[in-house]
Enzyme design. Sequence first.
Site, PDB file in Angstrom:
ATOM      1  N   TYR A 114       0.732  -1.196  -0.161  1.00 43.72           N
ATOM      2  CA  TYR A 114       0.122   0.044  -0.041  1.00 43.72           C
ATOM      3  C   TYR A 114       0.925   1.229  -0.143  1.00 43.72           C
ATOM      4  CZ  TYR A 114      -3.424   3.559   1.081  1.00 43.72           C
ATOM      5  OH  TYR A 114      -4.100   4.547   0.847  1.00 43.72           O
ATOM      6  N   TRP A 116       1.141   5.390  -1.624  1.00 48.08           N
ATOM      7  CA  TRP A 116       0.869   6.511  -2.582  1.00 48.08           C
ATOM      8  C   TRP A 116       2.089   6.795  -3.589  1.00 48.08           C
ATOM      9  CZ3 TRP A 116      -2.353  11.119  -3.285  1.00 48.08           C
ATOM     10  CH2 TRP A 116      -3.713  11.175  -2.622  1.00 48.08           C
TER      11      TRP A 116
HETATM   12  N1  LIG Z   1      -2.367   8.304  12.335  1.00 47.96           N
HETATM   13  C1  LIG Z   1      -2.873   8.701  11.005  1.00 47.96           C
HETATM   14  N2  LIG Z   1      -2.229   7.831  10.312  1.00 47.96           N
HETATM   15  C2  LIG Z   1      -2.556   7.722   8.844  1.00 47.96           C
HETATM   16  C3  LIG Z   1      -3.812   8.541   8.380  1.00 47.96           C
HETATM   17  C4  LIG Z   1      -4.292   9.345   9.258  1.00 47.96           C
HETATM   18  O1  LIG Z   1      -5.355  10.026   8.985  1.00 47.96           O
HETATM   19  N3  LIG Z   1      -3.773   9.183  10.458  1.00 47.96           N
HETATM   20  N4  LIG Z   1      -3.977   8.679   7.046  1.00 47.96           N
HETATM   21  C5  LIG Z   1      -3.784   7.156   6.082  1.00 47.96           C
HETATM   22  C6  LIG Z   1      -3.923   7.473   4.903  1.00 47.96           C
HETATM   23  S1  LIG Z   1      -5.313   7.995   4.346  1.00 47.96           S
HETATM   24  C7  LIG Z   1      -2.971   7.106   3.777  1.00 47.96           C
HETATM   25  S2  LIG Z   1      -3.200   7.414   2.250  1.00 47.96           S
HETATM   26  C8  LIG Z   1      -1.808   6.833   4.117  1.00 47.96           C
HETATM   27  C9  LIG Z   1      -0.225   7.110   3.357  1.00 47.96           C
HETATM   28  O2  LIG Z   1       0.707   6.263   3.495  1.00 47.96           O
HETATM   29  P1  LIG Z   1       1.756   6.148   2.603  1.00 47.96           P
HETATM   30  O3  LIG Z   1       1.095   6.296   0.991  1.00 47.96           O
HETATM   31  O4  LIG Z   1       2.286   4.897   2.530  1.00 47.96           O
HETATM   32  O5  LIG Z   1       2.633   7.446   2.635  1.00 47.96           O
HETATM   33  P2  LIG Z   1       3.705   8.154   1.394  1.00 47.96           P
HETATM   34  O6  LIG Z   1       4.622   9.011   2.544  1.00 47.96           O
HETATM   35  O7  LIG Z   1       3.029   8.732   0.639  1.00 47.96           O
HETATM   36  O8  LIG Z   1       4.490   7.008   1.147  1.00 47.96           O
HETATM   37  C10 LIG Z   1       5.082   6.717  -0.109  1.00 47.96           C
HETATM   38  C11 LIG Z   1       6.252   6.050  -0.227  1.00 47.96           C
HETATM   39  O9  LIG Z   1       6.929   5.871  -1.549  1.00 47.96           O
HETATM   40  C12 LIG Z   1       8.135   6.372  -1.834  1.00 47.96           C
HETATM   41  N5  LIG Z   1       8.121   6.661  -3.266  1.00 47.96           N
HETATM   42  C13 LIG Z   1       7.788   7.854  -4.079  1.00 47.96           C
HETATM   43  N6  LIG Z   1       7.922   7.582  -5.450  1.00 47.96           N
HETATM   44  C14 LIG Z   1       8.558   6.266  -5.393  1.00 47.96           C
HETATM   45  C15 LIG Z   1       9.059   5.671  -6.525  1.00 47.96           C
HETATM   46  O10 LIG Z   1       8.540   5.879  -7.822  1.00 47.96           O
HETATM   47  N7  LIG Z   1       9.301   4.164  -6.279  1.00 47.96           N
HETATM   48  C16 LIG Z   1       9.392   3.577  -5.324  1.00 47.96           C
HETATM   49  N8  LIG Z   1       9.664   2.360  -4.918  1.00 47.96           N
HETATM   50  N9  LIG Z   1       9.278   4.349  -4.196  1.00 47.96           N
HETATM   51  C17 LIG Z   1       8.378   5.729  -4.204  1.00 47.96           C
HETATM   52  C18 LIG Z   1       8.286   7.710  -0.844  1.00 47.96           C
HETATM   53  O11 LIG Z   1       9.293   7.926  -0.882  1.00 47.96           O
HETATM   54  C19 LIG Z   1       7.352   7.163   0.219  1.00 47.96           C
HETATM   55  O12 LIG Z   1       8.341   6.757   1.336  1.00 47.96           O
HETATM   56  O13 LIG Z   1      -1.384   7.169   5.694  1.00 47.96           O
HETATM   57  C20 LIG Z   1      -2.222   6.789   6.498  1.00 47.96           C
HETATM   58  N10 LIG Z   1      -2.037   6.820   8.062  1.00 47.96           N
HETATM   59  N1  LIG Z   2      -1.810  18.578   2.202  1.00 42.91           N
HETATM   60  C1  LIG Z   2      -2.335  17.257   2.076  1.00 42.91           C
HETATM   61  N2  LIG Z   2      -3.472  16.927   1.494  1.00 42.91           N
HETATM   62  C2  LIG Z   2      -3.928  15.499   1.528  1.00 42.91           C
HETATM   63  C3  LIG Z   2      -3.055  14.704   2.032  1.00 42.91           C
HETATM   64  C4  LIG Z   2      -1.630  15.011   2.681  1.00 42.91           C
HETATM   65  O1  LIG Z   2      -0.940  14.270   3.039  1.00 42.91           O
HETATM   66  N3  LIG Z   2      -1.371  16.325   2.528  1.00 42.91           N
HETATM   67  N4  LIG Z   2      -3.335  13.276   2.203  1.00 42.91           N
HETATM   68  C5  LIG Z   2      -4.372  12.713   1.186  1.00 42.91           C
HETATM   69  C6  LIG Z   2      -5.128  11.481   1.393  1.00 42.91           C
HETATM   70  S1  LIG Z   2      -4.176  10.166   1.182  1.00 42.91           S
HETATM   71  C7  LIG Z   2      -6.552  11.555   1.999  1.00 42.91           C
HETATM   72  S2  LIG Z   2      -7.007   9.971   2.315  1.00 42.91           S
HETATM   73  C8  LIG Z   2      -7.204  12.655   2.342  1.00 42.91           C
HETATM   74  C9  LIG Z   2      -7.859  12.446   3.840  1.00 42.91           C
HETATM   75  O2  LIG Z   2      -8.787  13.630   4.008  1.00 42.91           O
HETATM   76  P1  LIG Z   2      -9.714  13.434   5.218  1.00 42.91           P
HETATM   77  O3  LIG Z   2      -9.938  11.952   5.756  1.00 42.91           O
HETATM   78  O4  LIG Z   2     -10.862  14.198   5.076  1.00 42.91           O
HETATM   79  O5  LIG Z   2      -8.783  14.604   6.160  1.00 42.91           O
HETATM   80  P2  LIG Z   2      -7.880  14.275   7.601  1.00 42.91           P
HETATM   81  O6  LIG Z   2      -6.874  15.458   7.576  1.00 42.91           O
HETATM   82  O7  LIG Z   2      -7.478  12.972   7.750  1.00 42.91           O
HETATM   83  O8  LIG Z   2      -9.015  14.816   8.715  1.00 42.91           O
HETATM   84  C10 LIG Z   2      -9.728  15.938   8.551  1.00 42.91           C
HETATM   85  C11 LIG Z   2     -10.120  16.584   9.754  1.00 42.91           C
HETATM   86  O9  LIG Z   2     -11.091  15.516  10.059  1.00 42.91           O
HETATM   87  C12 LIG Z   2     -11.405  16.066  11.616  1.00 42.91           C
HETATM   88  N5  LIG Z   2     -12.011  14.681  12.601  1.00 42.91           N
HETATM   89  C13 LIG Z   2     -10.905  13.785  12.918  1.00 42.91           C
HETATM   90  N6  LIG Z   2     -11.996  13.027  13.537  1.00 42.91           N
HETATM   91  C14 LIG Z   2     -13.168  13.509  13.563  1.00 42.91           C
HETATM   92  C15 LIG Z   2     -14.359  12.992  13.967  1.00 42.91           C
HETATM   93  O10 LIG Z   2     -14.570  12.113  14.697  1.00 42.91           O
HETATM   94  N7  LIG Z   2     -15.593  13.647  13.615  1.00 42.91           N
HETATM   95  C16 LIG Z   2     -15.440  15.039  12.891  1.00 42.91           C
HETATM   96  N8  LIG Z   2     -16.563  15.780  12.768  1.00 42.91           N
HETATM   97  N9  LIG Z   2     -14.055  15.169  12.351  1.00 42.91           N
HETATM   98  C17 LIG Z   2     -13.293  14.729  12.788  1.00 42.91           C
HETATM   99  C18 LIG Z   2     -10.012  16.429  12.087  1.00 42.91           C
HETATM  100  O11 LIG Z   2     -10.124  17.760  12.958  1.00 42.91           O
HETATM  101  C19 LIG Z   2      -9.327  16.510  10.983  1.00 42.91           C
HETATM  102  O12 LIG Z   2      -8.456  17.791  10.630  1.00 42.91           O
HETATM  103  O13 LIG Z   2      -6.340  13.882   2.446  1.00 42.91           O
HETATM  104  C20 LIG Z   2      -5.525  14.064   1.125  1.00 42.91           C
HETATM  105  N10 LIG Z   2      -4.993  15.394   1.258  1.00 42.91           N
HETATM  106 MO   LIG Z   3      -5.464   8.387   2.014  1.00 46.06          MO
END
Ligand SMILES: Nc1nc2c(c(=O)[nH]1)N[C@H]1C(S)=C(S)[C@@H](COP(=O)(O)OP(=O)(O)OC[C@H]3O[C@@H](n4cnc5c(=O)[nH]c(N)nc54)[C@H](O)[C@@H]3O)O[C@H]1N2
Ligand SMILES: Nc1nc2c(c(=O)[nH]1)N[C@H]1C(S)=C(S)[C@@H](COP(=O)(O)OP(=O)(O)OC[C@H]3O[C@@H](n4cnc5c(=O)[nH]c(N)nc54)[C@H](O)[C@@H]3O)O[C@H]1N2
Ligand SMILES: [Mo]
Length: 752
Positions: A114, A116
């Site tokens: 998993y 991005w």
């Molecule tokens: N506590 C908490 N944890 C969360 C979340 C949260 O809301 N709260 N959100 C979750 C969500 S929604 C997501 S999507 C995940 C994101 O988690 P990830 O998608 O695992 O996070 P990234 O940092 O985007 O990791 C991508 C990795 O790919 C590497 N990479 C980039 N380009 C390339 C390439 O071309 N080749 C290779 N081999 N590697 C490459 C980058 O250096 C990086 O280390 O985190 C989750 N974790």
């Molecule tokens: N700049 C930037 N943008 C991103 C990303 C990034 O790494 N950087 N990651 C991308 C990815 S992979 C994803 S999945 C999306 C995620 O998009 P979302 O899941 O919508 O965003 P989050 O930032 O995880 O959370 C948004 C807000 O939800 C609120 N929240 C948390 N728990 C609760 C709850 O129980 N109730 C309510 N009402 N609110 C709550 C928190 O205050 C938090 O700031 O964002 C994407 N956009």
């Molecule tokens: Mo995500």
Amino acid sequence: MENKRIKKITSSHWGAFEAVIENGKLVSTNPFKEDPNPNDIPELIPKAIYHSSRVSRPSIRKGWLNGGADRNRHLRGNDEFQELPWDEALDIAAQEISRVKNNFGNGSIFGGSYGWSSAGKFHHAQTQVQRFLTSIGGFVSIFGSYSTAAAQVIIPHILGINFLNLIFNFQNSWPTIEENTKTLLMFGGINPNNSKVSMGGSTRHVNEGWFSRFVNKKINLINISPQKADSPSGADWLPIKPGTDTAFMLGIAFELETLDLLDREFLDKYTVGYEKFKLYLLGKDGGQPKNPEWAENICGIKAEKIKSLARQISQSRTLITVAWSLQRAQNGEQPYWMATTLAAMLGQIGLPGGGIGFGYGAIGGVGNPIKNFGGLAFPKGKNAISDFIPVARIADMLNFPGNKYDFNGERRVYPDIKLIYWCGGNPFHHHQDLNSLHDAWKKPDTIIVNEPWWTATAKRADIVFPATTSYEREDLGKAIGGDHYIFHMPKLIEPVGDAKNDYFIFSELSKRLGSFQDFTEGRDDKEWVSHLYDEFKTFFKKSGIDCPGLAEVKERNWITIPVEGRKFSPKPFQEFRSDPVANSLKTPSGLIEIFSEKIASFGYSECLGHPVWIEPDEWLGSKLTKKYPFHLVSPQPNDKLHSQLECAIADIPNARPTPVLINLKDAEVLKIENGEIIKIYNSRGSCFARSQLTDEILQGVISLPTGAWFEVNEHGTEIQGNPNALTFDKGTSKLGQGPSAHTTLVNISKIE
Ligand SMILES: Nc1nc2c(c(=O)[nH]1)N[C@H]1C(S)=C(S)[C@@H](COP(=O)(O)OP(=O)(O)OC[C@H]3O[C@@H](n4cnc5c(=O)[nH]c(N)nc54)[C@H](O)[C@@H]3O)O[C@H]1N2
Ligand SMILES: Nc1nc2c(c(=O)[nH]1)N[C@H]1C(S)=C(S)[C@@H](COP(=O)(O)OP(=O)(O)OC[C@H]3O[C@@H](n4cnc5c(=O)[nH]c(N)nc54)[C@H](O)[C@@H]3O)O[C@H]1N2
Ligand SMILES: [Mo]
């Protein structure tokens, strides 16, 4: 040598930008002129790509090389690496993959991988590794994403549609909202920072522009969130305790039912099971009536406010939107189901600008009136192994091979994994309770990682192959949805150090494992890029759209596909509304399921047949607050994407440990000053963070964004400010088994 300065446009998850290259070095970036609101994330790139934390050569962990059968697994994460020439390292990796495959079968190889990774359609890292593993007989895969796992399971049950299809193709667009919506009730806000990024790159960042138009049109914007900044300015902020939205929605539903402010005709004609839900709602099932006073006690929003809001939304065109964050929590299925039920009670599903919507603002592109179009994908091939795990159950899988678990009505068994291959993701960023993952990670024989940087995951691997970044190779770029730009992503610079493309790495491994022809189909990188583009062009030709040839795209650097002119204005559920029999939903009843016989038949106490409020293990109303009085939310970082480009930020003075938002009144009690380094802890772990005091967060809640590189000191404390040292690692429920990051209580201490 002549000083050469070149400017080229390329794409990234944070949008298109212009790269400035001097003497073969990427030195700076400029905004893309077509982007009305570009963000400054690309400015980090020049620093990050030449950073000392790049992996420069293939590296193998010494304990793995010299540790005999056990491979000194206990040293994983605390060992030294030996650099080796490419050929030797590839031979060793191929022999190991072959050993595991022959002795334990492909069902012992985990290739879910998993993450991005980077923008670019051909070099998409997860596709690269999965196509390779498919070519050698398959791998154990994953279901769902960390973003929306619980939604991906519950939404098909209740609305009969794939969640991601719903997100991009069946939601009210921004112009429809502007024209029709009177009240926008936003659970978790519509975060202006999150829409800065989109998978594959959102070219035009338009959300803030739309919001200022909504403010001008005097649309009632209501942000129900623990943090004010979860919505752009101009919204009324109703601070809510995290994890309690379902109770709040039930309070509104109770008011609608008892004051007869609901659309019973709609419920009769378009939904099934309201009467059963009503017994629960009114407490006629022997339980507690879910009245506004009951809701206030749980969610912290005054009963009077709940009542007035019920009246307001029943009297105007209302769109209820729910952020993805709400389902990234224990019982995360419930707020999605309850919000849909509430929208059904209002009877506006299928009317323009009314009903229900998910994930506006979560990523760029959602809400754009541009038809989503497919194509341009490197094919993964058919995986011969059907086994998978729900994406966030990785630690459980490693800890409990052979154990049974529930998922969406199935009783499944965790596989016994001997080899993990990760490419393009950072589990030591994305997973919860990382101290526990650190231990579980010691179980497999071998872990192979392709990575540009020495991330916490690369440091915990046995074999690390240095991968190029998207600036070091040629590709094509296109966003996941809501965008009509296609980019030629030129190779801007030579690979840094001895890095190679993932495609090269897998071609070489497949050569050694006898699947070269299957993996490459006889094409090199360049030939694949032009093959993918030709397929895409042919696909569009069929619907009468002429795209220029690849040579011209390369010359121009980017093109737009004229889909905007074809006016896409999704009318979600409008056909269903006009004739629910002819246009029935793909649910068992054909209707919106407020009661699902199917889910009820699974017999899960944590996900019944209709939406309910269930107390999570950790929330501001639980006993555990005596020990851990603060609720930690861990949203996305505003200044970058996840853990990517972190090395450039960590170098900025005082940027780390990561700032944590704390309410001013809480800080006063704790005697914490602004900017002070503090320790956050619970039974799972501890981390440092830098206090940032504000009145824009609900008292009792703290917010520490994700993304710092997980680094634990000799006392066991994570020092960069990574919330996943603290977060809760249980499935959302037996139904969805999604991640529950937002269900986390902590305490704070000053550092002496
Ligand atoms: N506590 C908490 N944890 C969360 C979340 C949260 O809301 N709260 N959100 C979750 C969500 S929604 C997501 S999507 C995940 C994101 O988690 P990830 O998608 O695992 O996070 P990234 O940092 O985007 O990791 C991508 C990795 O790919 C590497 N990479 C980039 N380009 C390339 C390439 O071309 N080749 C290779 N081999 N590697 C490459 C980058 O250096 C990086 O280390 O985190 C989750 N974790
Ligand atoms: N700049 C930037 N943008 C991103 C990303 C990034 O790494 N950087 N990651 C991308 C990815 S992979 C994803 S999945 C999306 C995620 O998009 P979302 O899941 O919508 O965003 P989050 O930032 O995880 O959370 C948004 C807000 O939800 C609120 N929240 C948390 N728990 C609760 C709850 O129980 N109730 C309510 N009402 N609110 C709550 C928190 O205050 C938090 O700031 O964002 C994407 N956009
Ligand atoms: Mo995500």
